[in-house]
Write a protein that holds these residues in place. Structure first.
Motif, PDB file in Angstrom:
ATOM      1  N   TYR A   1      46.072  -9.866   3.988  1.00  0.00           N
ATOM      2  CA  TYR A   1      46.439  -9.551   2.601  1.00  0.00           C
ATOM      3  C   TYR A   1      46.799 -10.828   1.841  1.00  0.00           C
ATOM      4  CZ  TYR A   1      48.760  -7.308  -1.329  1.00  0.00           C
ATOM      5  OH  TYR A   1      49.103  -6.896  -2.582  1.00  0.00           O
TER       6      TYR A   1
ATOM      7  N   HIS B   1      49.935  -5.911 -16.127  1.00  0.00           N
ATOM      8  CA  HIS B   1      48.941  -6.742 -15.431  1.00  0.00           C
ATOM      9  C   HIS B   1      47.529  -6.206 -15.693  1.00  0.00           C
ATOM     10  CE1 HIS B   1      48.056  -9.749 -12.325  1.00  0.00           C
ATOM     11  NE2 HIS B   1      47.257  -8.894 -11.710  1.00  0.00           N
TER      12      HIS B   1
ATOM     13  N   LYS C   1      42.306 -15.094  -4.415  1.00  0.00           N
ATOM     14  CA  LYS C   1      42.292 -14.539  -5.768  1.00  0.00           C
ATOM     15  C   LYS C   1      42.986 -15.482  -6.750  1.00  0.00           C
ATOM     16  CE  LYS C   1      44.242 -11.012  -8.624  1.00  0.00           C
ATOM     17  NZ  LYS C   1      45.049  -9.847  -8.848  1.00  0.00           N
TER      18      LYS C   1
ATOM     19  N   ASP D   1      52.830  -3.918 -13.150  1.00  0.00           N
ATOM     20  CA  ASP D   1      51.423  -3.710 -12.789  1.00  0.00           C
ATOM     21  C   ASP D   1      50.646  -3.110 -13.967  1.00  0.00           C
ATOM     22  OD1 ASP D   1      49.515  -4.135 -10.795  1.00  0.00           O
ATOM     23  OD2 ASP D   1      49.507  -2.029 -10.217  1.00  0.00           O
TER      24      ASP D   1
HETATM   25  C1  HEM Z   1      41.711 -12.938 -13.953  1.00  0.00           C
HETATM   26  C2  HEM Z   1      42.897 -12.684 -13.556  1.00  0.00           C
HETATM   27  C3  HEM Z   1      43.329 -11.441 -12.846  1.00  0.00           C
HETATM   28  C4  HEM Z   1      42.724 -10.201 -12.799  1.00  0.00           C
HETATM   29  C5  HEM Z   1      41.414  -9.760 -13.436  1.00  0.00           C
HETATM   30  C6  HEM Z   1      43.558  -9.354 -11.982  1.00  0.00           C
HETATM   31  C7  HEM Z   1      43.310  -8.015 -11.741  1.00  0.00           C
HETATM   32  C8  HEM Z   1      44.080  -7.199 -10.957  1.00  0.00           C
HETATM   33  C9  HEM Z   1      43.840  -5.799 -10.724  1.00  0.00           C
HETATM   34  C10 HEM Z   1      42.674  -4.995 -11.329  1.00  0.00           C
HETATM   35  C11 HEM Z   1      44.798  -5.362  -9.871  1.00  0.00           C
HETATM   36  C12 HEM Z   1      44.904  -3.952  -9.283  1.00  0.00           C
HETATM   37  C13 HEM Z   1      46.150  -3.270  -9.689  1.00  0.00           C
HETATM   38  C14 HEM Z   1      46.441  -2.043  -8.842  1.00  0.00           C
HETATM   39  O1  HEM Z   1      45.686  -1.679  -7.935  1.00  0.00           O
HETATM   40  O2  HEM Z   1      47.472  -1.435  -9.112  1.00  0.00           O
HETATM   41  C15 HEM Z   1      45.638  -6.485  -9.553  1.00  0.00           C
HETATM   42  C16 HEM Z   1      46.687  -6.453  -8.678  1.00  0.00           C
HETATM   43  C17 HEM Z   1      47.390  -7.560  -8.254  1.00  0.00           C
HETATM   44  N1  HEM Z   1      47.344  -8.839  -8.797  1.00  0.00           N
HETATM   45 FE1  HEM Z   1      46.040  -9.465 -10.192  1.00  0.00          FE
HETATM   46  N2  HEM Z   1      44.653 -10.083 -11.549  1.00  0.00           N
HETATM   47  C18 HEM Z   1      44.548 -11.367 -12.049  1.00  0.00           C
HETATM   48  C19 HEM Z   1      45.445 -12.417 -11.854  1.00  0.00           C
HETATM   49  C20 HEM Z   1      46.474 -12.403 -10.935  1.00  0.00           C
HETATM   50  C21 HEM Z   1      47.353 -13.515 -10.645  1.00  0.00           C
HETATM   51  C22 HEM Z   1      47.324 -14.873 -11.375  1.00  0.00           C
HETATM   52  C23 HEM Z   1      48.201 -13.111  -9.631  1.00  0.00           C
HETATM   53  C24 HEM Z   1      49.321 -13.861  -8.945  1.00  0.00           C
HETATM   54  C25 HEM Z   1      50.040 -14.804  -9.448  1.00  0.00           C
HETATM   55  C26 HEM Z   1      47.855 -11.736  -9.296  1.00  0.00           C
HETATM   56  C27 HEM Z   1      48.469 -10.979  -8.320  1.00  0.00           C
HETATM   57  C28 HEM Z   1      48.201  -9.653  -8.080  1.00  0.00           C
HETATM   58  C29 HEM Z   1      48.848  -8.860  -7.012  1.00  0.00           C
HETATM   59  C30 HEM Z   1      49.857  -9.348  -5.978  1.00  0.00           C
HETATM   60  C31 HEM Z   1      48.334  -7.546  -7.128  1.00  0.00           C
HETATM   61  C32 HEM Z   1      48.676  -6.321  -6.279  1.00  0.00           C
HETATM   62  C33 HEM Z   1      47.551  -5.961  -5.345  1.00  0.00           C
HETATM   63  C34 HEM Z   1      47.845  -4.678  -4.567  1.00  0.00           C
HETATM   64  O3  HEM Z   1      47.764  -3.595  -5.121  1.00  0.00           O
HETATM   65  O4  HEM Z   1      48.148  -4.779  -3.373  1.00  0.00           O
HETATM   66  N3  HEM Z   1      46.815 -11.338 -10.118  1.00  0.00           N
HETATM   67  N4  HEM Z   1      45.189  -7.605 -10.226  1.00  0.00           N
END
Ligand code: HEM
Length: 326
Positions: free
Chosen positions: A243, A171, A250, A168
């Motif tokens: 969720y 990420h 997303k 994360d």
């Molecule tokens: C432009 C692309 C993306 C952006 C800007 C983005 C941004 C973020 C941010 C800011 C978080 C929050 C992290 C946290 O609260 O700890 C997050 C969580 C997450 N992202 Fe992304 N992400 C992107 C692409 C993706 C992709 C391609 C996937 C899946 C293949 C994905 C799956 C997830 C998941 C499952 C979470 C966890 C959410 C939770 O806290 O329950 N993301 N992302």
């Protein structure tokens, strides 16, 4: 989206990714691009001034939204009225005795250090020093990545307890490196004129951004899949829970962004590099700027979805619950 907690988280995520993204842009993209422009002092000053404005505004928003997030979370955790959050010692208890509070204090420290380092980094006159670049990039990455400890990525034990927060963290840094650098790119392209030096700056910036973007997209896919595996983990968890459905929206938006970025990289960037005559170069620059603005808008929706995701029970939990009660 009318839940104050979700709105506050969305603003805080956007501000944090902008702070980190603008720092990355300044160090890895704008500085080399401005050097390639052959030292047009007025243009260089103008671009640096605009970058400094975004960085400072984002940092102030980060502090305000961070403060609001702390107050709202304290209220939710303790169940006291908003007016009593400050009078009783609940704020201190949340800050010192919860993981969220400790992460908040650490991140507040990072913001203060960044504000100090912004003075030399963003000053138009100061000669650039390598150690300042390294320190600011590290602080900015830490500010974005440490959001991981305020969400669903923490709390597990064993291997997951290490791999999930680490994924994360990466990420969040990758999200900043891509989505957070789009606005500075759009502004740089808008500030550039049509003369040779401006086009050289825009060209170098676009090429460097493009390389940066490929790495970030790859990291987002890998680490996003790890997040998805831990937090959803099955097809029903993705298709049958709020969720999971939000997460699928997303991912779909992410794919639209990747399609726009691929068009820019495979079609517009080579055209700009070939520089086939100034009229077509100006048109290409305009299209690149418009596409970057479209990507910023989609990125903002993605951030709003993430802000909501973190306040919903993760897919795997929701599905276990649903089966439990059947
Ligand atoms: C432009 C692309 C993306 C952006 C800007 C983005 C941004 C973020 C941010 C800011 C978080 C929050 C992290 C946290 O609260 O700890 C997050 C969580 C997450 N992202 Fe992304 N992400 C992107 C692409 C993706 C992709 C391609 C996937 C899946 C293949 C994905 C799956 C997830 C998941 C499952 C979470 C966890 C959410 C939770 O806290 O329950 N993301 N992302």
């Amino acid at each position: 989206m009318n839940d104050p907690l979700i709105v506050t988280r969305a603003v805080h995520f956007a501000a944090t990714l902008s702070v980190a993204g603008t720092v990355f842009f300044q160090v890895f993209i704008a500085a080399p691009a401005l050097r390639s422009g052959g030292g047009d002092a007025a243009l260089s000053r103008n671009i640096r001034r605009q970058l400094a404005s975004i960085a400072w505004i984002a940092l102030v928003l980060c502090v305000i939204s961070g403060g609001a997030w702390l107050v709202i979370t304290t209220q939710v955790m303790s169940g006291v009225d908003l007016s009593n959050v400050f009078s009783e010692d609940v704020l201190g208890t949340v800050l010192l005795q919860t993981g969220f509070g400790q992460d908040w204090i650490a991140r507040f420290g990072l913001v203060v250090l960044l504000a100090i380092m912004f003075v030399p980094l963003l000053s138009p006159r100061q000669p650039r020093l390598a150690w300042i670049d390294v320190a600011v990039v590290a602080l900015a990455a830490a500010l974005a990545g440490s959001l991981a400890w305020a969400g669903h990525a923490v709390g597990a034990e064993g291997i997951e307890g290490v791999v999930h927060p680490a994924a994360d963290f990466v990420h969040l840094v990758a999200a900043a490196a891509w989505v957070g650098t789009l606005l500075p790119l759009a502004l740089l392209l808008a500030a550039s004129g049509h003369d040779g030096a401006s086009v050289a700056i825009a060209r170098t910036a676009t090429m460097r951004f493009s390389t940066f973007g490929v790495g970030s997209v790859a990291m987002l896919m890998i680490t996003g899949s790890i997040n998805t595996w831990y937090l959803a983990g099955s097809v029903p968890a993705l298709t049958e829970t709020t969720y999971g459905r939000l997460l699928l929206v997303k991912i779909a938006l992410f794919l639209v962004m990747v399609a726009v970025a691929a068009f820019n990289r495979l079609h517009l960037t080579p055209r700009l590099v070939r520089g086939a005559g100034s009229a077509s170069t100006v048109g290409t620059l305009q299209r690149l700027r418009r596409n970057a603005t479209v990507e910023v808008a989609i990125g903002a929706v993605i951030i709003a979805i993430v802000a909501a995701l973190g306040t919903n029970p993760p897919g795997f939990e929701a599905i276990v619950h649903a089966h439990h009660y059947h």
